[in-house]
Design a protein around this motif. Structure first.
Motif, short mmCIF file in Angstrom:
data_model
loop_
_atom_site.label_atom_id
_atom_site.label_comp_id
_atom_site.label_asym_id
_atom_site.label_seq_id
_atom_site.Cartn_x
_atom_site.Cartn_y
_atom_site.Cartn_z
N LYS A 135 0.85 -1.19 0.00
CA LYS A 135 0.00 0.00 0.00
C LYS A 135 0.88 1.24 0.00
O LYS A 135 1.89 1.30 0.70
CB LYS A 135 -0.91 0.02 1.22
CG LYS A 135 -1.89 -1.14 1.28
CD LYS A 135 -2.77 -1.04 2.52
CE LYS A 135 -3.75 -2.21 2.60
NZ LYS A 135 -4.61 -2.13 3.81
N MET A 136 0.50 2.22 -0.81
CA MET A 136 1.22 3.48 -0.88
C MET A 136 0.29 4.62 -0.47
O MET A 136 -0.94 4.44 -0.45
CB MET A 136 1.75 3.72 -2.30
CG MET A 136 0.69 3.87 -3.36
SD MET A 136 1.39 4.31 -4.97
CE MET A 136 2.44 2.90 -5.27
N PRO A 137 0.82 5.76 -0.12
CA PRO A 137 -0.03 6.89 0.27
C PRO A 137 -1.03 7.26 -0.83
O PRO A 137 -0.70 7.24 -2.02
CB PRO A 137 0.97 8.02 0.52
CG PRO A 137 2.26 7.32 0.84
CD PRO A 137 2.25 6.06 0.03
N ASP A 138 -2.24 7.56 -0.41
CA ASP A 138 -3.29 7.91 -1.38
C ASP A 138 -2.94 9.18 -2.15
O ASP A 138 -3.37 9.35 -3.29
CB ASP A 138 -4.63 8.09 -0.64
CG ASP A 138 -5.14 6.78 -0.05
OD1 ASP A 138 -4.77 5.71 -0.59
OD2 ASP A 138 -5.89 6.83 0.94
N GLN A 139 -2.17 10.06 -1.54
CA GLN A 139 -1.81 11.30 -2.23
C GLN A 139 -0.91 11.04 -3.43
O GLN A 139 -0.86 11.84 -4.37
CB GLN A 139 -1.12 12.24 -1.24
CG GLN A 139 -1.12 13.71 -1.71
CD GLN A 139 -0.63 14.63 -0.61
OE1 GLN A 139 -0.05 14.19 0.37
NE2 GLN A 139 -0.86 15.92 -0.79
#
Length: 319
Positions: A66-70
Motif C-alpha cells: 500500500k502506498m499513500p493515497d496522495q
C-alpha cells in the motif's frame, strides 16, 4: 535470523540504504513538484537522516503493498504540440506532475527490474544511447547498399517526410503556426531569429543528419528558408535585398551549412559508438548482388568524405 537472511537474498529483498542513496543521487534538481509540494532537494538536504526515513517508508510500502493515497493523484498540464487546431484537445500533450518521492520509489524498483531483464539492442526510442535517428540511419544505409548492389534506381523525387508532410513542408507548417509572432514588427529581429532556430529549423532539419542530400533538394530548402526570413523581416523578393542581409539581421546561418555540420556531428557520433552497436554493424554489412551499370547514386559515407575534403578535415578530427 537465518530465515531473515534467506528472505533478504531473494528477488523481493528489503530495500537497503545504499539503493536509496544511489537513486537519490541520480535525481535531478529544479523539477516541477506534485501535489505534496515536497521537492527532491528536501531529501538531499536531510542527508543520512532522510535516507534512513525513506528506506523505512519504502520497505513499509514493499511489505504491505500500500502506498499513500496522495501519490495516486497528479496535476496534468496540457502542452501545445505546435501543430493542429489550438481549440482541439488532440493538439495538446498532457504532462503529469507527480510527487518527487514516488519518482524516487519508481527509480529504485526500475533499477531492480533492469538487473533481471535485458532489452534488445534493436530497441530505439526511450532508450539510453538508442535514439530514433539511429533507426533512420540504419534503414537508409540498408536501402543504399541494397539499391547499389541490385541495380535499383533511386528516384530523384524521393523526399523525407515528417508525419506525412514533405520536407521542407513540415517547416512551413511550423512557420504558419507561429507567423503571428514572426511577422510582427514589434518584436526585435534577434528575438525572431532565436525563435526560428529553436522552433522552426529543427522541423526542417529532422533526419538530415543521415541523409545524402542532393543539390536540388538543398536548393529547395534554401529557397524555403530565405522566403521565411524575408517575410520575418517584412520584405519580399521585389525589394531586391540580398539573402546575406536577412541572415545577418536575424543572426541565422545558412541551412545548407547547418545540414553539413549536423551530418559531420552525426558521423562523429556513429564512430564513437561501440563496434557491436547496430549503427556500426550496418556500416560493415555486405549486401550480395552485382553492382549495376553507370555511376552509383551518392551514398551517405561518400557524402561524408566530400564534406571532410571540402572543410580540410580528417575523420579523427570529427570524432
Amino acid at each position: 535470523m537465518t530465515q531473515r537472511r534467506q528472505r533478504n537474498n531473494c528477488y523481493c529483498r528489503r530495500i537497503t540504504h545504499e539503493e536509496v542513496r544511489m537513486a537519490l543521487r541520480k535525481m535531478g534538481r529544479g523539477k516541477a513538484v506534485g501535489l505534496d509540494n515536497i521537492l527532491i532537494e528536501v531529501w538531499k538536504c536531510l542527508g543520512e537522516e532522510g535516507v534512513r526515513w525513506l528506506t523505512f517508508l519504502f520497505n513499509l510500502i514493499f511489505k504491505t503493498g500500500k502506498m499513500p493515497d496522495q501519490w495516486r493523484s497528479s496535476v496534468v498540464v496540457p502542452l501545445y504540440k505546435n501543430k493542429g487546431d489550438v481549440q482541439c484537445c488532440g493538439s495538446y500533450r498532457g504532462i503529469k506532475l507527480l510527487s518527487h518521492t514516488i519518482k524516487l520509489w519508481e527509480r529504485i524498483i526500475e533499477t531492480r527490474i533492469r538487473r533481471e531483464t535485458q532489452v534488445s539492442i534493436n530497441q530505439f526510442g526511450f532508450m539510453k544511447g538508442g535514439s530514433t535517428t539511429e533507426a533512420i540511419h540504419i534503414l537508409r544505409r540498408l536501402m543504399e547498399k541494397y539499391r547499389a548492389r541490385n541495380g535499383l534506381a533511386d528516384d530523384d523525387n524521393t523526399q523525407i517526410t515528417i508525419e506525412d508532410q514533405l520536407v521542407p513542408q513540415a517547416g512551413w507548417c511550423r512557420w504558419r503556426a507561429s507567423r503571428g509572432v514572426l511577422c510582427d514588427r514589434r518584436f526585435p529581429s534577434k528575438l525572431k531569429g532565436n525563435f526560428y532556430r529553436v522552433a522552426i529549423r529543427p522541423a526542417m532539419l529532422y533526419g538530415t543528419d543521415c541523409w545524402a542530400i542532393k543539390k536540388r533538394q538543398a536548393r529547395k530548402m534554401e529557397v524555403a528558408e530565405m522566403r521565411m526570413l524575408g517575410w520575418m523581416c517584412g520584405n519580399t523578393r521585389l525589394d531586391r535585398i540580398r539573402n546575406v542581409v536577412f541572415m545577418e539581421r536575424l543572426g541565422v546561418a545558412s541551412i545548407s551549412h547547418k545540414i553539413k555540420v549536423g551530418r559531420l556531428r552525426w558521423f562523429g557520433h556513429v564512430k564513437r559508438r561501440e563496434t557491436t552497436a547496430p549503427v556500426r554493424v550496418v556500416e560493415n554489412l555486405t549486401v550480395e548482388g552485382k553492382r549495376g551499370r553507370g555511376r552509383p547514386k551518392l551514398a551517405w559515407d561518400e557524402q561524408i568524405r566530400h564534406d571532410l575534403l571540402e572543410l580540410h578535415l580528417y575523420e579523427d578530427m570529427v570524432q
